[in-house]
Design an enzyme around this catalytic site. Structure first.
Site, PDB file in Angstrom:
ATOM      1  CE  LYS A  38     -10.485  75.755  -1.071  1.00 39.36           C
ATOM      2  NZ  LYS A  38     -11.571  74.821  -0.689  1.00 39.36           N
ATOM      3  CB  SER A  76      -8.450  65.012   2.936  1.00 39.13           C
ATOM      4  OG  SER A  76      -7.488  65.974   3.118  1.00 39.13           O
ATOM      5  CE1 TYR A 119     -12.257  67.333   4.206  1.00 40.14           C
ATOM      6  CE2 TYR A 119      -9.959  67.929   4.694  1.00 40.14           C
ATOM      7  CZ  TYR A 119     -10.870  67.643   3.678  1.00 40.14           C
ATOM      8  OH  TYR A 119     -10.668  67.318   2.329  1.00 40.14           O
TER       9      TYR A 119
END
Length: 321
Positions: free
Chosen positions: A178, A114, A141
């Protein structure tokens, strides 16, 4: 067979659709398939098997010799989740399990990293391996993704080809489920349809005007093309940025959504939630020189082109990719 994890989710379901479009239906889809809000992402796709994510370890142990490649996109991707143990289990331990199977059976592996690994961007946005140890992600994350990247680079035993893909701000079809983590395009569309207006986050930094926070927005169709290229070509292993290489403001994204709906701009600014304010990236822009160097020469959708395609061909008709 190609194994695709996270196959009920956003990017992975689009990848399955892309593989189907090339004639590949010898696919093993891995996920938790009980969520009704994700069902339309995968149920009309062509595949061989559905495998629950909890039993993938045992499935690979039994069937690994039949697997041609693994595209591991399943992860906990909620940037507002702060329990480290969740990321340890789902983003680190689980991906290490997949990696080890790929090493033992000689299976090429593509996995999701990411752009959140880059933190506030002090070290830039290059996928050069030399900076990975020094990156400081802003949330758990991003930290989990960077910890796995560091681990992968340190391994003496590696798959015959592997690529960790640093996705920038991906938007496009199949993200209906989402919620808060959906793209600003989907949020804009939903708000405009319900209220006629769109709220964007106000800037809380003096060097950025409201709405001029910049991100590298990449259309999911381009992400699929990059993954299919890597599966076919298998260039040098390592980390790859997946973005357009062109940062654009959130204001342009919202305006493009109004334009795609042929509506006048009606945009307002609200305070950013306190829980993400000090962990917010004000600028991201992928350095895609490595991707270009290994032979990926396809053009990327511009933001306005991608938003128009997404809104007119998918959101208006609630269609899936």
């Amino acid at each position: 067979m190609i194994v695709v994890t996270g196959a009920a989710g956003f990017i992975a379901s689009a990848v399955v659709g892309g593989l189907n479009a090339t004639g590949r239906d010898d696919l093993v889809l891995v996920d938790d398939f009980d969520r009704l809000d994700k069902r339309d992402n995968w149920q009309k796709k062509h595949y061989l098997h559905l495998v629950d994510r909890k039993v993938l370890d045992a499935w690979l142990e039994a069937h690994g010799d039949e697997v041609e490649a693994v595209v591991h996109l399943g992860a906990r991707s909620d940037t507002t989740e702060f329990r480290w143990e969740v990321f340890q289990e789902l983003n680190l331990d689980y991906t290490r399990m997949v990696w080890r199977h790929c090493c033992r059976r000689g299976i090429p592996l593509i996995y999701a990293s990411s752009a959140a690994t880059y933190g506030n961007g002090d070290l830039g946005y290059s996928d050069d391996h030399s900076i990975v140890e020094r990156l400081q992600p802003l949330n758990p994350y991003g930290r989990s993704k960077n910890e796995f990247d560091k681990w992968a680079l340190s391994q003496t035993e590696q798959p015959p080809f592997w690529a960790g893909l640093k996705f920038f701000n991906v938007y496009g079809p199949n993200e209906y489920h989402k919620g808060r983590m959906a793209s600003v395009v989907l949020h804009t569309f939903d708000q405009v349809k319900s209220t006629g207006a769109m709220n964007l986050f106000r800037s809380h930094r003096p060097d950025y005007e409201d709405g001029m926070q910049l991100r590298d927005f990449v259309y999911v169709k381009d992400v699929v093309k990059v993954i299919l290229f890597l599966l076919e070509r298998k260039p040098e292993s390592g980390l790859y940025n997946v973005g357009t290489g062109q940062a654009r403001p959130f204001l342009e994204l919202a305006q493009s959504t109004f334009d795609a709906l042929s509506l006048p701009h009606n945009i307002h600014f609200i305070d950013m939630p306190v829980d993400i304010r000090d962990k917010y990236q004000y600028f991201t822009e992928a350095d895609i020189a490595k991707l270009r160097r290994v032979g990926y020469d396809e053009p990327f959708f511009s933001l306005r082109e991608g938003v128009k395609d997404y809104v007119t061909h998918y959101l208006v008709q609630h269609q899936y990719l």
